[in-house]
Scaffold this motif. Structure first.
Motif, PDB file in Angstrom:
ATOM      1  N   TRP A 110       0.890  -1.115   0.089  1.00  0.00           N
ATOM      2  CA  TRP A 110       0.053  -0.033   0.076  1.00  0.00           C
ATOM      3  C   TRP A 110       0.980   1.176   0.012  1.00  0.00           C
ATOM      4  O   TRP A 110       0.658   2.158  -0.598  1.00  0.00           O
ATOM      5  CB  TRP A 110      -0.923  -0.061   1.132  1.00  0.00           C
ATOM      6  CG  TRP A 110      -1.925   0.846   1.204  1.00  0.00           C
ATOM      7  CD1 TRP A 110      -3.101   1.160   0.671  1.00  0.00           C
ATOM      8  CD2 TRP A 110      -1.886   2.302   1.617  1.00  0.00           C
ATOM      9  NE1 TRP A 110      -3.686   2.317   0.851  1.00  0.00           N
ATOM     10  CE2 TRP A 110      -3.013   3.227   1.580  1.00  0.00           C
ATOM     11  CE3 TRP A 110      -0.621   2.952   2.502  1.00  0.00           C
ATOM     12  CZ2 TRP A 110      -3.233   4.299   1.987  1.00  0.00           C
ATOM     13  CZ3 TRP A 110      -1.019   4.354   2.840  1.00  0.00           C
ATOM     14  CH2 TRP A 110      -2.188   4.855   2.654  1.00  0.00           C
ATOM     15  N   LEU A 111       1.873   1.221   0.930  1.00  0.00           N
ATOM     16  CA  LEU A 111       2.856   2.373   0.999  1.00  0.00           C
ATOM     17  C   LEU A 111       3.580   2.625  -0.407  1.00  0.00           C
ATOM     18  O   LEU A 111       3.719   3.794  -0.837  1.00  0.00           O
ATOM     19  CB  LEU A 111       3.890   2.142   2.166  1.00  0.00           C
ATOM     20  CG  LEU A 111       3.055   2.302   3.338  1.00  0.00           C
ATOM     21  CD1 LEU A 111       4.222   1.935   4.417  1.00  0.00           C
ATOM     22  CD2 LEU A 111       2.750   3.768   3.741  1.00  0.00           C
ATOM     23  N   VAL A 112       3.966   1.396  -0.960  1.00  0.00           N
ATOM     24  CA  VAL A 112       4.736   1.349  -2.397  1.00  0.00           C
ATOM     25  C   VAL A 112       3.929   2.121  -3.342  1.00  0.00           C
ATOM     26  O   VAL A 112       4.338   3.064  -4.170  1.00  0.00           O
ATOM     27  CB  VAL A 112       5.062   0.222  -2.635  1.00  0.00           C
ATOM     28  CG1 VAL A 112       5.902   0.283  -4.168  1.00  0.00           C
ATOM     29  CG2 VAL A 112       6.336  -0.117  -1.784  1.00  0.00           C
ATOM     30  N   ARG A 113       2.702   1.786  -3.520  1.00  0.00           N
ATOM     31  CA  ARG A 113       1.875   2.316  -4.406  1.00  0.00           C
ATOM     32  C   ARG A 113       1.075   3.536  -4.222  1.00  0.00           C
ATOM     33  O   ARG A 113       1.126   4.443  -5.249  1.00  0.00           O
ATOM     34  CB  ARG A 113       0.562   1.278  -4.672  1.00  0.00           C
ATOM     35  CG  ARG A 113       0.851  -0.034  -5.120  1.00  0.00           C
ATOM     36  CD  ARG A 113      -0.361  -0.960  -5.420  1.00  0.00           C
ATOM     37  NE  ARG A 113      -0.041  -2.077  -6.067  1.00  0.00           N
ATOM     38  CZ  ARG A 113      -0.938  -2.903  -6.321  1.00  0.00           C
ATOM     39  NH1 ARG A 113      -2.251  -2.898  -6.158  1.00  0.00           N
ATOM     40  NH2 ARG A 113      -0.529  -4.047  -6.964  1.00  0.00           N
ATOM     41  N   ASN A 114       0.757   3.952  -2.967  1.00  0.00           N
ATOM     42  CA  ASN A 114       0.427   5.005  -2.741  1.00  0.00           C
ATOM     43  C   ASN A 114       1.304   6.271  -2.429  1.00  0.00           C
ATOM     44  O   ASN A 114       0.911   7.505  -2.399  1.00  0.00           O
ATOM     45  CB  ASN A 114      -0.866   5.133  -1.403  1.00  0.00           C
ATOM     46  CG  ASN A 114      -2.035   4.296  -1.897  1.00  0.00           C
ATOM     47  OD1 ASN A 114      -2.853   4.733  -2.561  1.00  0.00           O
ATOM     48  ND2 ASN A 114      -1.889   2.849  -1.708  1.00  0.00           N
ATOM     49  N   HIS A 115       2.223   6.021  -1.995  1.00  0.00           N
ATOM     50  CA  HIS A 115       3.241   7.102  -1.473  1.00  0.00           C
ATOM     51  C   HIS A 115       4.626   6.594  -2.189  1.00  0.00           C
ATOM     52  O   HIS A 115       5.612   6.050  -1.333  1.00  0.00           O
ATOM     53  CB  HIS A 115       3.376   7.228  -0.118  1.00  0.00           C
ATOM     54  CG  HIS A 115       2.100   7.782   0.597  1.00  0.00           C
ATOM     55  ND1 HIS A 115       1.650   9.065   0.523  1.00  0.00           N
ATOM     56  CD2 HIS A 115       1.039   7.170   1.190  1.00  0.00           C
ATOM     57  CE1 HIS A 115       0.628   9.450   0.902  1.00  0.00           C
ATOM     58  NE2 HIS A 115       0.472   8.171   1.670  1.00  0.00           N
ATOM     59  N   MET A 151      -3.110  -2.686   1.641  1.00  0.00           N
ATOM     60  CA  MET A 151      -3.911  -2.267   2.918  1.00  0.00           C
ATOM     61  C   MET A 151      -3.248  -1.171   3.760  1.00  0.00           C
ATOM     62  O   MET A 151      -1.914  -1.115   3.683  1.00  0.00           O
ATOM     63  CB  MET A 151      -4.078  -3.453   3.836  1.00  0.00           C
ATOM     64  CG  MET A 151      -5.093  -4.659   3.184  1.00  0.00           C
ATOM     65  SD  MET A 151      -5.219  -5.904   4.167  1.00  0.00           S
ATOM     66  CE  MET A 151      -6.489  -5.140   5.270  1.00  0.00           C
ATOM     67  N   ASP A 152      -4.085  -0.306   3.938  1.00  0.00           N
ATOM     68  CA  ASP A 152      -3.602   1.151   4.891  1.00  0.00           C
ATOM     69  C   ASP A 152      -2.879   0.586   6.181  1.00  0.00           C
ATOM     70  O   ASP A 152      -3.566  -0.080   6.977  1.00  0.00           O
ATOM     71  CB  ASP A 152      -4.765   2.085   5.032  1.00  0.00           C
ATOM     72  CG  ASP A 152      -4.201   3.105   5.602  1.00  0.00           C
ATOM     73  OD1 ASP A 152      -3.015   3.469   5.937  1.00  0.00           O
ATOM     74  OD2 ASP A 152      -5.062   4.002   5.659  1.00  0.00           O
ATOM     75  N   PRO A 153      -1.549   0.901   6.538  1.00  0.00           N
ATOM     76  CA  PRO A 153      -0.995   0.622   7.730  1.00  0.00           C
ATOM     77  C   PRO A 153      -1.583   0.991   8.784  1.00  0.00           C
ATOM     78  O   PRO A 153      -1.451   0.524   9.784  1.00  0.00           O
ATOM     79  CB  PRO A 153       0.501   0.987   7.449  1.00  0.00           C
ATOM     80  CG  PRO A 153       0.403   2.024   6.524  1.00  0.00           C
ATOM     81  CD  PRO A 153      -0.732   1.687   5.274  1.00  0.00           C
ATOM     82  N   GLU A 167       6.165  11.376   8.006  1.00  0.00           N
ATOM     83  CA  GLU A 167       7.099  10.735   6.973  1.00  0.00           C
ATOM     84  C   GLU A 167       6.653  11.143   5.654  1.00  0.00           C
ATOM     85  O   GLU A 167       7.791  11.308   4.742  1.00  0.00           O
ATOM     86  CB  GLU A 167       7.041   9.290   6.914  1.00  0.00           C
ATOM     87  CG  GLU A 167       7.650   8.483   8.192  1.00  0.00           C
ATOM     88  CD  GLU A 167       8.795   8.700   8.509  1.00  0.00           C
ATOM     89  OE1 GLU A 167       9.602   9.168   7.733  1.00  0.00           O
ATOM     90  OE2 GLU A 167       9.558   8.599   9.745  1.00  0.00           O
ATOM     91  N   VAL A 168       5.657  11.329   5.110  1.00  0.00           N
ATOM     92  CA  VAL A 168       5.198  11.811   3.991  1.00  0.00           C
ATOM     93  C   VAL A 168       5.600  13.222   3.653  1.00  0.00           C
ATOM     94  O   VAL A 168       6.096  13.682   2.550  1.00  0.00           O
ATOM     95  CB  VAL A 168       3.612  11.641   3.537  1.00  0.00           C
ATOM     96  CG1 VAL A 168       3.308  12.319   2.405  1.00  0.00           C
ATOM     97  CG2 VAL A 168       3.266  10.061   3.583  1.00  0.00           C
ATOM     98  N   GLU A 169       5.501  14.041   4.636  1.00  0.00           N
ATOM     99  CA  GLU A 169       5.789  15.384   4.519  1.00  0.00           C
ATOM    100  C   GLU A 169       7.294  15.656   4.338  1.00  0.00           C
ATOM    101  O   GLU A 169       7.974  16.445   3.621  1.00  0.00           O
ATOM    102  CB  GLU A 169       5.458  16.147   5.896  1.00  0.00           C
ATOM    103  CG  GLU A 169       5.740  17.486   5.750  1.00  0.00           C
ATOM    104  CD  GLU A 169       5.234  18.297   7.028  1.00  0.00           C
ATOM    105  OE1 GLU A 169       5.276  19.486   7.148  1.00  0.00           O
ATOM    106  OE2 GLU A 169       4.658  17.810   7.882  1.00  0.00           O
ATOM    107  N   LYS A 170       8.264  14.684   5.091  1.00  0.00           N
ATOM    108  CA  LYS A 170       9.726  14.677   5.080  1.00  0.00           C
ATOM    109  C   LYS A 170      10.100  14.604   3.711  1.00  0.00           C
ATOM    110  O   LYS A 170      10.833  14.826   2.998  1.00  0.00           O
ATOM    111  CB  LYS A 170      10.166  13.955   5.935  1.00  0.00           C
ATOM    112  CG  LYS A 170      10.024  14.265   7.276  1.00  0.00           C
ATOM    113  CD  LYS A 170      11.006  13.094   8.410  1.00  0.00           C
ATOM    114  CE  LYS A 170      10.692  13.669   9.920  1.00  0.00           C
ATOM    115  NZ  LYS A 170      11.323  12.583  10.676  1.00  0.00           N
TER     116      LYS A 170
END
Length: 234
Positions: A110-115, A151-153, A167-170
């Motif tokens: 999920w993280l690899v695809r969405n972020h 799936m959303d962590p 983490e996304v902001e960084k």
């Protein structure tokens, strides 16, 4: 855990204003230079800082101040804290409960695809995994790739929404803004918009295209129809 003085400059201001301690004693206690303490006393430094009473904060006792005032060679000592704060643990990979470890691959996907802007180290901190596992899921070489579902962590309870947002902001800092082509929406040029004709001009053109002879022919046929019916009656 080593004791440290809270707000050294504010404490030094209070000691200068409310005690007869020497500059050297205050400097030693507040971890400042004696000349800086002298500048505070002369009003040349720390003018906008409000003094902090170390007695009210429990970091210094009145008896300790009295002993230091009586003996210029006495060094002030911090009072023993009434509450012991445990030492913070060294930061490392996030611990994931055994019951939730099976959900980590889905969260990584999920993280690899969405972020995609997140680095492997950031994903590792969020869900407590290794870089090799992240690479396997990213390259679809993981042993269970066929059965993985993103799936959303946060929903899985592997990390908090605040940690994810941080983490996304960084990761987003310093990245160039997406171009119009990447967003899939472009503005028409001025030349294209100037060629557009108003709607009322289009309606006039449609009216001109109507065949006038066909209209009159239809009207004459409607008028002649009732006369023919009357002739048949007689």
């Amino acid at each position: 855990m080593a004791q440290t003085l809270l707000m050294p400059k504010a404490t030094a201001i209070w000691l200068v204003d409310n005690t007869a301690l020497s500059f050297d004693q205050i400097a030693q206690f507040c971890k400042l230079h004696p000349l800086e303490v002298k500048a505070i006393a002369d009003g040349e430094a720390a003018q906008g800082i409000k003094g902090l009473d170390p007695i009210s904060t429990g970091q210094l006792s009145r008896d300790e101040i009295a002993r230091a005032e009586a003996n210029p060679n006495h060094k002030l000592k911090l009072s023993e804290p009434k509450v012991r704060v445990p030492e913070s643990k060294r930061r490392g990979p996030r611990y994931t409960p055994v019951s939730k470890r099976q959900d980590r691959p889905n969260a990584i996907l999920w993280l690899v695809r969405n972020h995609p802007e997140l680095k492997d180290a950031q994903i590792s901190r969020l869900v407590g995994t290794t870089k090799s596992t992240i690479e396997q899921i990213r390259e679809r070489t993981h042993w269970n790739s066929a059965n993985l579902a993103p799936m959303d962590p946060v929903t899985l309870g592997l990390c908090s929404q605040i940690d994810l947002d941080m983490e996304v902001e960084k990761a987003s800092k310093g990245r160039p803004l997406p171009s119009a082509a990447e967003l899939g929406a472009t503005l028409q040029s001025a030349q294209e918009t100037e060629r557009l004709t108003p709607s009322y001009e289009r309606e006039e053109e449609k009216e001109k295209e109507i065949d006038a002879d066909a209209v009159f022919r239809k009207l004459s046929s409607l008028r002649s129809a009732p006369k023919d019916e009357d002739d048949d009656q007689y």
